[in-house]
Design an enzyme around this catalytic site. Structure first.
Site, PDB file in Angstrom:
ATOM      1  CB  THR A   1      -0.939  -0.031   1.223  1.00 49.03           C
ATOM      2  OG1 THR A   1      -1.857  -1.100   1.020  1.00 49.03           O
ATOM      3  CG2 THR A   1      -1.705   1.252   1.400  1.00 49.03           C
TER       4      THR A   1
ATOM      5  CB  THR B   1       0.496  -3.515   6.370  1.00 49.28           C
ATOM      6  OG1 THR B   1      -0.769  -3.595   5.705  1.00 49.28           O
ATOM      7  CG2 THR B   1       1.025  -2.099   6.345  1.00 49.28           C
ATOM      8  CG  ASP B   2      -2.444  -7.281   3.728  1.00 47.73           C
ATOM      9  OD1 ASP B   2      -2.769  -6.469   4.617  1.00 47.73           O
ATOM     10  OD2 ASP B   2      -3.058  -7.385   2.652  1.00 47.73           O
TER      11      ASP B   2
HETATM   12  N1  ASP Z   1      -2.709  -5.422   0.777  1.00 47.18           N
HETATM   13  C1  ASP Z   1      -1.663  -4.472   1.086  1.00 47.18           C
HETATM   14  C2  ASP Z   1      -0.337  -5.219   1.084  1.00 47.18           C
HETATM   15  O1  ASP Z   1      -0.066  -5.925   2.011  1.00 47.18           O
HETATM   16  C3  ASP Z   1      -1.935  -3.823   2.387  1.00 47.18           C
HETATM   17  C4  ASP Z   1      -0.918  -2.823   2.873  1.00 47.18           C
HETATM   18  O2  ASP Z   1       0.199  -2.718   2.398  1.00 47.18           O
HETATM   19  O3  ASP Z   1      -1.258  -2.073   3.828  1.00 47.18           O
HETATM   20  O4  ASP Z   1       0.406  -5.132   0.153  1.00 47.18           O
END
Ligand code: ASP
Length: 329
Positions: free
Chosen positions: A17, A97-98
């Site tokens: 993200t 973040t995932d």
């Molecule tokens: N779906 C995204 C990822 O993990 C979420 C994020 O980065 O906050 O790439």
């Protein structure tokens, strides 16, 4: 300002993200992750120029939900190659973040260099109002450029906090303070250029770890226990040739009786089974909620996703003393 004496930090972008883009600045949930290039991410943070000299590389451009073990191998090897260079003082990895906690823990146990390695990410896409990525990136580079960050294992700089890769976990689906280190707490803080450590992680990591990334990874999957759980998934995994199963158990790693029976049979067929907990904090006691001695299972203090990383590394290394490994790392 004479910048030639500033630390030289490699920024390795993998997507997420932090590199996400939406057509509308008010959108913080509907967007495409991993589409903005590393040069654009860096351009959004002019203040980086007074913290470090940056060497940028685009390693991938993915939503981290799609992270693969093959990419872990590429990333870990590239980081070690960069850390071995005299002209690189530290590495920052931008990530989604995932699965950040899984990649961070994998690197914590496989990167050998002692120079700082810091992961960061964002909860809001780069196009959003109040995007959190630029400040997280500045703070991550600030930590990587700090001599105090060396030798502390892989770190995660997020929302002004510094976490150990071993303990950090994502705990919120949308908030910018999404990361916590349950039970153990943050290692320190980074704000306005100041890096302050208050504690260290004592379990072995980086150069003191016995593990390395692999070219071929063993199949290790996660199965949850819950009310009325069946044995269908365990049986399917055994039939598919799984080498390891991590159980996201209820409470202190307890497992439904039906699941317990299936797992005991899996152990007899040579599958390594590790009990973890789906609860989110606290540890799983060996021979506590289930008899590991009788079942032939292993109990550990890691969450199920990190337990899977450690089990993959241990099986790839050919280890058979899994309880020692889970007690050590
Ligand atoms: N779906 C995204 C990822 O993990 C979420 C994020 O980065 O906050 O790439």
């Amino acid at each position: 300002m004479n910048t030639s004496s500033l630390p030289r930090i490699a920024v390795l972008a993998t997507g997420g993200t932090i590199a996400g883009s939406a057509g509308d600045a008010s959108k913080t949930a509907g967007y495409k992750a991993g589409v903005v290039g590393v040069d654009k991410l860096l351009d959004a943070v002019p203040a980086l120029g007074s913290v470090a000299r940056i060497h940028a590389e685009q390693i991938a451009g993915i939503d981290s939900k799609d992270m693969s073990a093959a990419l872990w191998t590429t990333l870990a090897r590239r980081i070690d190659a960069l850390l071995a260079q005299d002209d690189i003082d530290g590495v920052v990895v931008t990530h989604g973040t995932d699965t950040l906690e899984e990649t961070a823990y994998l690197l914590h146990l496989t990167v050998k260099g002692a120079k700082p390695v810091v992961l960061t990410a964002a909860m809001r896409p780069s196009t959003a109002l109040s995007a959190d990525g630029p400040l997280n990136l500045l703070n991550a580079v600030t930590v990587a450029a700090s001599k105090d960050a060396a030798g502390k294992g892989v770190l995660v700089a997020f929302n002004n906090q510094i976490h150990s890769a071993r303990d950090v976990t994502k705990t919120n689906t949308y908030a910018v303070d999404a990361f916590r280190s349950p039970e153990s707490g943050v290692l320190g803080f980074v704000q306005d250029g100041r890096v302050e450590f208050q504690r260290v992680a004592v379990r072995p990591h980086t150069g003191a770890s016995e593990f390395a990334v692999a070219d071929q990874w063993p199949m290790v999957e996660i199965v949850a226990s819950y009310a009325d759980a069946s044995r269908v998934m365990v049986d399917a995994l055994v039939a598919a040739g799984a080498r390891g199963i991590v159980v996201a158990g209820t409470g202190n790693g307890s497992m439904h009786a039906t699941l317990t029976q299936a797992l005991a049979e899996a152990v007899k067929r040579g599958v390594a089974v590790v009990r973890a907990s789906r609860v989110g904090s606290g540890h799983v006691m060996r021979n506590g909620a289930a008899s590991d001695d009788a079942l032939g299972t292993v109990a550990g203090t890691l969450n199920p996703y990190k337990a899977r990383v450690l089990l993959m590394l241990a099986l790839a290394a050919g280890a058979n003393d899994l309880q020692r490994i889970f007690d050590t790392y």
